[in-house]
Design a protein around this motif. Structure first.
Motif, PDB file in Angstrom:
ATOM      1  N   THR A   1     -39.400  91.463 -16.279  1.00  0.00           N
ATOM      2  CA  THR A   1     -39.058  90.145 -15.779  1.00  0.00           C
ATOM      3  C   THR A   1     -38.095  89.496 -16.763  1.00  0.00           C
ATOM      4  O   THR A   1     -38.413  89.343 -17.943  1.00  0.00           O
ATOM      5  CB  THR A   1     -40.320  89.270 -15.641  1.00  0.00           C
ATOM      6  OG1 THR A   1     -41.240  89.933 -14.772  1.00  0.00           O
ATOM      7  CG2 THR A   1     -39.989  87.905 -15.081  1.00  0.00           C
ATOM      8  N   LEU A   2     -36.930  89.137 -16.282  1.00  0.00           N
ATOM      9  CA  LEU A   2     -35.945  88.498 -17.147  1.00  0.00           C
ATOM     10  C   LEU A   2     -36.452  87.156 -17.636  1.00  0.00           C
ATOM     11  O   LEU A   2     -37.089  86.419 -16.890  1.00  0.00           O
ATOM     12  CB  LEU A   2     -34.630  88.291 -16.393  1.00  0.00           C
ATOM     13  CG  LEU A   2     -33.840  89.551 -16.071  1.00  0.00           C
ATOM     14  CD1 LEU A   2     -32.675  89.195 -15.156  1.00  0.00           C
ATOM     15  CD2 LEU A   2     -33.331  90.179 -17.361  1.00  0.00           C
ATOM     16  N   PRO A   3     -36.167  86.824 -18.894  1.00  0.00           N
ATOM     17  CA  PRO A   3     -36.542  85.491 -19.370  1.00  0.00           C
ATOM     18  C   PRO A   3     -35.659  84.430 -18.750  1.00  0.00           C
ATOM     19  O   PRO A   3     -34.551  84.706 -18.294  1.00  0.00           O
ATOM     20  CB  PRO A   3     -36.328  85.585 -20.879  1.00  0.00           C
ATOM     21  CG  PRO A   3     -35.360  86.693 -21.079  1.00  0.00           C
ATOM     22  CD  PRO A   3     -35.538  87.631 -19.924  1.00  0.00           C
ATOM     23  N   GLY A   4     -36.163  83.236 -18.723  1.00  0.00           N
ATOM     24  CA  GLY A   4     -35.405  82.114 -18.197  1.00  0.00           C
ATOM     25  C   GLY A   4     -35.897  80.833 -18.830  1.00  0.00           C
ATOM     26  O   GLY A   4     -36.874  80.828 -19.570  1.00  0.00           O
TER      27      GLY A   4
ATOM     28  N   THR B   1     -41.215  80.211 -10.831  1.00  0.00           N
ATOM     29  CA  THR B   1     -42.081  80.317 -11.999  1.00  0.00           C
ATOM     30  C   THR B   1     -42.562  81.753 -12.145  1.00  0.00           C
ATOM     31  O   THR B   1     -42.299  82.599 -11.298  1.00  0.00           O
ATOM     32  CB  THR B   1     -43.288  79.378 -11.859  1.00  0.00           C
ATOM     33  OG1 THR B   1     -44.037  79.770 -10.700  1.00  0.00           O
ATOM     34  CG2 THR B   1     -42.846  77.939 -11.741  1.00  0.00           C
ATOM     35  N   GLY B   2     -43.272  82.018 -13.224  1.00  0.00           N
ATOM     36  CA  GLY B   2     -43.832  83.345 -13.423  1.00  0.00           C
ATOM     37  C   GLY B   2     -42.967  84.255 -14.265  1.00  0.00           C
ATOM     38  O   GLY B   2     -43.263  85.435 -14.425  1.00  0.00           O
TER      39      GLY B   2
END
Length: 106
Positions: free
Chosen positions: A5-8, A22-23
């Motif tokens: 999951t790419l960070p954001g 989210t998540g």
């Protein structure tokens, strides 16, 4: 197996819709991006009201000291508004763009 999951960005989806969905693995803040222009404008209003109220309560005199608490989570949610209150409005620092790092050597 699971997926990466790419960070954001994290924060308030009203102030920054890019936090949705989210998540994801969140990063708290980008120090080069805060305080935002909106945070600086809001900080200006807050500080001017604070100083005016202090002057009224001090018989027209400027306060001798002001204490503020800088919480990391507050700066994350407001994109640096607390930081702007202190640095830009009370200390009268100016925000300048960061210099590019390319070409620098250790």
């Amino acid at each position: 197996m699971g997926n990466y999951t790419l960070p954001g960005p994290g924060g308030d989806p009203i102030r920054n819709p890019d936090v949705l969905p989210t998540g994801k693995n969140i990063h708290a803040l980008d120090p080069q991006a805060i305080p935002t222009s909106a945070a600086m404008q809001s900080a200006g209003v807050v500080v001017e009201r604070l100083l005016e109220r202090q002057k009224i309560e001090n018989g027209g005199k400027w306060p001798e000291t002001i204490a503020l608490v800088l919480w990391g989570t507050d700066n994350i949610k407001t994109y640096g508004e607390s930081l702007a209150q202190v640095s830009v409005r009370l200390v009268r620092c100016e925000k300048i763009p960061a210099l590019p790092v390319s070409g620098w050597s250790d």
